[in-house]
Scaffold this motif. Structure first.
Motif, mmCIF file in Angstrom:
data_model
loop_
_atom_site.group_PDB
_atom_site.id
_atom_site.type_symbol
_atom_site.label_atom_id
_atom_site.label_comp_id
_atom_site.label_asym_id
_atom_site.label_seq_id
_atom_site.Cartn_x
_atom_site.Cartn_y
_atom_site.Cartn_z
ATOM 1 N N GLU A 74 0.775 -1.397 0.056
ATOM 2 C CA GLU A 74 -0.206 -0.135 0.453
ATOM 3 C C GLU A 74 1.102 2.085 0.313
ATOM 4 N N ASP A 75 2.076 1.274 0.278
ATOM 5 C CA ASP A 75 2.858 2.556 0.981
ATOM 6 C C ASP A 75 3.833 2.301 -0.389
ATOM 7 N N LYS A 76 3.634 1.583 -1.442
ATOM 8 C CA LYS A 76 4.521 1.579 -2.348
ATOM 9 C C LYS A 76 3.687 0.472 -3.472
#
Length: 101
Positions: A74-76
């Motif tokens: 989700e963060d990348k």
């Protein structure tokens, strides 16, 4: 393009991951910091369902037998969740002698 085995500090724990997501498959007890040689076998199998099976065996003992479900981070979100035909291996072995057979 592939998977990583990473030991830090006292060499008692290995982290199995994939390029861009070092902790993707978890941390496992794998003490190789005793100054002795160790036989390490790492198997990567691409499954028909799009997952990847990973097995780490040290000195004949199964340390990890996991499945990477290849979910995106989700963060990348720009990084691929897995690599087709994964199989590369990155060895990080500063101050250690490594013999690949």
């Amino acid at each position: 393009k592939g998977y990583t085995l990473t030991w830090w500090g006292d060499m008692k724990t290995v982290v199995i991951g994939r390029c861009g997501y070092d902790e993707a498959c978890g941390s496992f007890d794998a003490n190789i910091g005793d100054g002795q040689p160790h036989d390490i076998e790492f198997t990567v199998i691409n499954n028909a369902d799009g997952t990847v099976s990973l097995k780490l065996v040290i000195d004949g003992n199964v340390v990890a037998d996991v499945i990477d479900e290849c979910k995106p981070r989700e963060d990348k979100p720009d990084r691929p969740p897995c690599y087709p035909d994964a199989g590369g291996l990155t060895l990080r072995a500063k101050w250690l002698e490594v013999v690949v057979k």
